[in-house]
Design an enzyme around this catalytic site. Sequence first.
Site: not given
Length: 270
Positions: A7-8, A70, A162, A194, A196
């Site tokens: 993942d990023s 991701c 984040e 996504c 998140h």
Amino acid sequence: MAVGIFDSGLGGLTVLDAVQARLPEVPFVYYADSAHTPYGVRDSQDIYELTTRGVQRLFDAGCDLVILACNTASAAALRRMQEGWVPRDKRVLGVFVPLIEALTERKWGDNSPPREVAVKHVALFATPATVSSRAFQRELAFRAIGVDVEAQACGGVVDAIEEGDMILAEALVSSHVEALKRKMPNPDAAILGCTHYPIMQDQFQAALGPDVRVFSQANLVAESLADYLARHPEMTGPGDTAGFLTTGDPRKVSAGATRFLRRQITFDAA
Ligand code: DGL
């Protein structure tokens, strides 16, 4: 027998949690490219270079199979990687196909021509890079016809999550859902495209209303991975140690991950 999860940043921990719960015997190595997150505002060349570097690191850690948790990397880099970069004895899989299979109620490996499916109006919420890649629409077109997709690039949501600013994240979700509804007033289904967004699933559902079926990927990816490993047991690589790798500052990333998953996570330098 390790499997890599790329993942990023921290968002892919939602996918890690689900795959660990589904496959407790498999050691997973998680790679967070925290030094370069977010990917959602980068161009596709940049995303390709960063993703191949991270996936190579996971191959080096003994993973023969890597899941791109991701969405942005799955959308902007995966096809190019599969076409010319992934070595013959390794596999890299993305997160769109399990979602689209669930949405279209088709099984993996069903290569019959695209056909009409129950859903007609689909809202896609994703990062700007994922939306502009049109990868979701491309994969969907292989499997279904007559589905209208309206995509909403959800700028700012990843950064707010984040940073732990959930009030801002909630306000942004409401305004992105409003913007989507101006373009498509009555979607049947919504895709949270996504890593998140599962954290904001209740807010998406509340803003969309009870009649919209919200698809979130973590559990779908876990089921799909379990199915894949049952058919390809040889793809669990030679690595036997689970772990967390980051390109960022391990102390800072560990603190963020511990807050994100509400359990102690310790990252090492990648
Ligand atoms: N992991 C990314 C995704 O799922 C979100 C974060 C980013 O923009 O890097 O699209």
